[in-house]
Design a protein around this motif. Sequence first.
Motif, PDB file in Angstrom:
ATOM      1  N   VAL A  90      73.144  72.493  -1.989  1.00  0.00           N
ATOM      2  CA  VAL A  90      72.613  73.562  -2.856  1.00  0.00           C
ATOM      3  C   VAL A  90      71.120  73.773  -2.563  1.00  0.00           C
ATOM      4  CG1 VAL A  90      74.295  73.309  -4.714  1.00  0.00           C
ATOM      5  CG2 VAL A  90      72.261  71.854  -4.703  1.00  0.00           C
ATOM      6  N   GLY A  91      70.741  73.598  -1.296  1.00  0.00           N
ATOM      7  CA  GLY A  91      69.347  73.724  -0.914  1.00  0.00           C
ATOM      8  C   GLY A  91      68.633  72.386  -0.985  1.00  0.00           C
ATOM      9  N   LEU A  92      67.355  72.402  -0.648  1.00  0.00           N
ATOM     10  CA  LEU A  92      66.527  71.207  -0.689  1.00  0.00           C
ATOM     11  C   LEU A  92      65.533  71.296  -1.833  1.00  0.00           C
ATOM     12  CD1 LEU A  92      65.737  70.704   3.114  1.00  0.00           C
ATOM     13  CD2 LEU A  92      67.088  69.156   1.668  1.00  0.00           C
ATOM     14  N   GLY A  93      65.380  70.192  -2.566  1.00  0.00           N
ATOM     15  CA  GLY A  93      64.392  70.126  -3.633  1.00  0.00           C
ATOM     16  C   GLY A  93      63.071  69.621  -3.102  1.00  0.00           C
ATOM     17  N   ALA A  94      62.386  68.804  -3.888  1.00  0.00           N
ATOM     18  CA  ALA A  94      61.061  68.313  -3.515  1.00  0.00           C
ATOM     19  C   ALA A  94      61.153  67.429  -2.273  1.00  0.00           C
ATOM     20  CB  ALA A  94      60.468  67.520  -4.680  1.00  0.00           C
ATOM     21  N   PRO A  95      60.131  67.466  -1.407  1.00  0.00           N
ATOM     22  CA  PRO A  95      58.957  68.351  -1.481  1.00  0.00           C
ATOM     23  C   PRO A  95      59.116  69.637  -0.675  1.00  0.00           C
ATOM     24  CG  PRO A  95      58.601  66.684   0.190  1.00  0.00           C
ATOM     25  CD  PRO A  95      59.985  66.434  -0.362  1.00  0.00           C
ATOM     26  N   HIS A  96      60.363  69.961  -0.277  1.00  0.00           N
ATOM     27  CA  HIS A  96      60.598  71.089   0.634  1.00  0.00           C
ATOM     28  C   HIS A  96      60.793  72.421  -0.092  1.00  0.00           C
ATOM     29  CE1 HIS A  96      61.101  67.914   3.586  1.00  0.00           C
ATOM     30  NE2 HIS A  96      62.010  67.358   2.793  1.00  0.00           N
ATOM     31  N   TRP A  97      61.561  72.392  -1.193  1.00  0.00           N
ATOM     32  CA  TRP A  97      61.821  73.581  -1.998  1.00  0.00           C
ATOM     33  C   TRP A  97      62.334  74.745  -1.160  1.00  0.00           C
ATOM     34  CZ3 TRP A  97      62.593  72.253  -6.660  1.00  0.00           C
ATOM     35  CH2 TRP A  97      61.861  71.213  -7.218  1.00  0.00           C
ATOM     36  N   ASP A  98      63.499  74.512  -0.548  1.00  0.00           N
ATOM     37  CA  ASP A  98      64.142  75.534   0.282  1.00  0.00           C
ATOM     38  C   ASP A  98      65.536  75.798  -0.275  1.00  0.00           C
ATOM     39  OD1 ASP A  98      65.278  77.160   2.153  1.00  0.00           O
ATOM     40  OD2 ASP A  98      64.833  75.881   3.880  1.00  0.00           O
ATOM     41  N   PRO A  99      65.694  76.846  -1.083  1.00  0.00           N
ATOM     42  CA  PRO A  99      67.021  77.121  -1.654  1.00  0.00           C
ATOM     43  C   PRO A  99      68.025  77.604  -0.624  1.00  0.00           C
ATOM     44  CG  PRO A  99      65.501  78.891  -2.207  1.00  0.00           C
ATOM     45  CD  PRO A  99      64.690  77.819  -1.544  1.00  0.00           C
ATOM     46  N   TYR A 100      67.564  77.932   0.585  1.00  0.00           N
ATOM     47  CA  TYR A 100      68.452  78.450   1.620  1.00  0.00           C
ATOM     48  C   TYR A 100      68.803  77.399   2.669  1.00  0.00           C
ATOM     49  CZ  TYR A 100      67.022  82.718  -0.650  1.00  0.00           C
ATOM     50  OH  TYR A 100      66.784  83.682  -1.601  1.00  0.00           O
ATOM     51  N   ALA A 101      68.309  76.183   2.512  1.00  0.00           N
ATOM     52  CA  ALA A 101      68.769  75.073   3.352  1.00  0.00           C
ATOM     53  C   ALA A 101      70.224  74.758   3.009  1.00  0.00           C
ATOM     54  CB  ALA A 101      67.901  73.836   3.125  1.00  0.00           C
ATOM     55  N   ARG A 102      70.955  74.234   3.978  1.00  0.00           N
ATOM     56  CA  ARG A 102      72.339  73.845   3.735  1.00  0.00           C
ATOM     57  C   ARG A 102      72.631  72.511   4.411  1.00  0.00           C
ATOM     58  NH1 ARG A 102      71.737  76.616   0.201  1.00  0.00           N
ATOM     59  NH2 ARG A 102      72.924  78.416  -0.548  1.00  0.00           N
ATOM     60  N   GLY A 103      73.733  71.899   3.990  1.00  0.00           N
ATOM     61  CA  GLY A 103      74.071  70.568   4.438  1.00  0.00           C
ATOM     62  C   GLY A 103      74.252  70.470   5.945  1.00  0.00           C
ATOM     63  N   LEU A 104      73.884  69.314   6.489  1.00  0.00           N
ATOM     64  CA  LEU A 104      73.926  69.107   7.930  1.00  0.00           C
ATOM     65  C   LEU A 104      74.329  67.673   8.237  1.00  0.00           C
ATOM     66  CD1 LEU A 104      73.046  70.225  10.824  1.00  0.00           C
ATOM     67  CD2 LEU A 104      70.877  69.101  10.363  1.00  0.00           C
ATOM     68  N   LEU A 105      75.319  67.497   9.108  1.00  0.00           N
ATOM     69  CA  LEU A 105      75.712  66.190   9.616  1.00  0.00           C
ATOM     70  C   LEU A 105      75.466  66.232  11.115  1.00  0.00           C
ATOM     71  CD1 LEU A 105      77.023  63.470   8.778  1.00  0.00           C
ATOM     72  CD2 LEU A 105      79.234  64.470   9.356  1.00  0.00           C
ATOM     73  N   ILE A 106      74.528  65.434  11.591  1.00  0.00           N
ATOM     74  CA  ILE A 106      74.078  65.541  12.973  1.00  0.00           C
ATOM     75  C   ILE A 106      73.951  64.155  13.603  1.00  0.00           C
ATOM     76  CG2 ILE A 106      71.591  65.452  12.505  1.00  0.00           C
ATOM     77  CD1 ILE A 106      71.317  67.825  14.499  1.00  0.00           C
TER      78      ILE A 106
END
Length: 495
Positions: free
Chosen positions: A345-361
Amino acid sequence: MSYVLALDQGTTSSRSILFEHQGTSAASAQREFPQLYPSPGHVEHDPEAIWKTQLATARAAIREASASAADIAAIGIANQRETVVLWERDSGQPIDNAIVWQSRITAPLCERLKQQGHEDLFRKRTGLVLDPYFSGTKIAYLLDKHKLRACARRGEILAGTIDTFLLWRLTGGEVHATDASNASRTLLFDIHNLDWDDELLGILRVPRAMLPEVRDSSGDFGRTDRRLFGRRIPITGIAGDQQAATFGQGCFRRGMVKNTYGTGCFILMNTGNRAVSSKNGLLTTVGWVRGGRPTYCLEGSVFVGGAAVQWLRDGLGLIERSEQIEELAASEPDSGGVFLVPAFVGLGAPHWDPYARGLLIGLERSTTAGHVARATVESMAYQSLDVVRAMEADAGSRMRELRVDGGAAVNDTLMQFQADLLGKRVQRPVVAETTALGAAYLAGLAVGFWSDQADVTNNWALDREFEPRSTPAGRRRLAAGWQRAVERSRAWAEA
């Protein structure tokens, strides 16, 4: 009277615990309730399910202790903080499902507010960033969705975070109130003046008439409806779950830090009577208010912590029960170079990116389920590392040790990895349910069940301390890999 009853209303379950003078649990009950996902990135709860499970667990805990309402000195409430409900004043019926703190549904509104140049004003007054995490934009969204602003101005529609909704139901509609710690998470509350801010209310077009009265975290919140427990029990403590956990951990000195590993991970540092403004993506929040005097905290909020384990269970089916994660993760000595960034559901602190999504790398042909499980566990520690680094930069000092609690804190593999990654001691208390304990302490202090904060501090006892075993070079290597993974997860979803 023998007990204080804590109502711990969380994101995935409602729990009730009866606490004794020693701060130990005499009885408890817990019930899960459904998570609703009406659209990608949007999360809801049924308010009636929250109320029914919370009331049921309270009654069950009392029965388990063979107690009655006459044995209970007071009730304290801790709650998922930014989740918001609107309901009719006359009927008490919810207008819609509650919008959960995890929901990204108001991301477009937050973007518009930023474009209109309001970000600095909100930050200065509230200590928060303009992010859909917070409840003010959720209230505005529901008012628009149901065309309720005229009704709200007349006071016919009420709004509140979950503590306020529970308080309304518990008192039979007598009390519409919240405490300053919850109010400070709304984007509508001036944390310096400790009052709703009319200018911010005007920007979001939220009528003051629909908002609860803000009271001290430890004090009078009315009494329960006699029909619920057979006696009108005083409700004398309310705090948002993370502030309650900080209180329950006895973090009363400036510079003390705790991390709660729950659905998300939430790290708070006590900054005393000074609201420290963050320059590194953290939040400034009210910890609690007692006797009209606020204690402030710096906070870093990680949206997906233990929820990633639920994803392994419910989404991928790698485990049948959440408790199995530690055994599966321990089947491999490390993650094999795999990183999970659980930005569901996006990244919270300290990035604050609601458009980030999950990643398995970092997957290779040799990658096993154990590697994925270990990467999932380690993701909680990595996200916490990001927050601690920002926190130390804002505070201008190094953290000495980290006090931990929450469901995932029982995972020894995670706690040792957290100590290794931070290079700090990690301390786990005997009573891990510190959120409920903090709510109980706030309630009990108001009625003399505990005499003062020193009385509370003496109850804190260490279960286990994890000493860091890693080298500085090893820590840097792991952190660098994590940062590369985070950068690849950012700005993935389209607005």
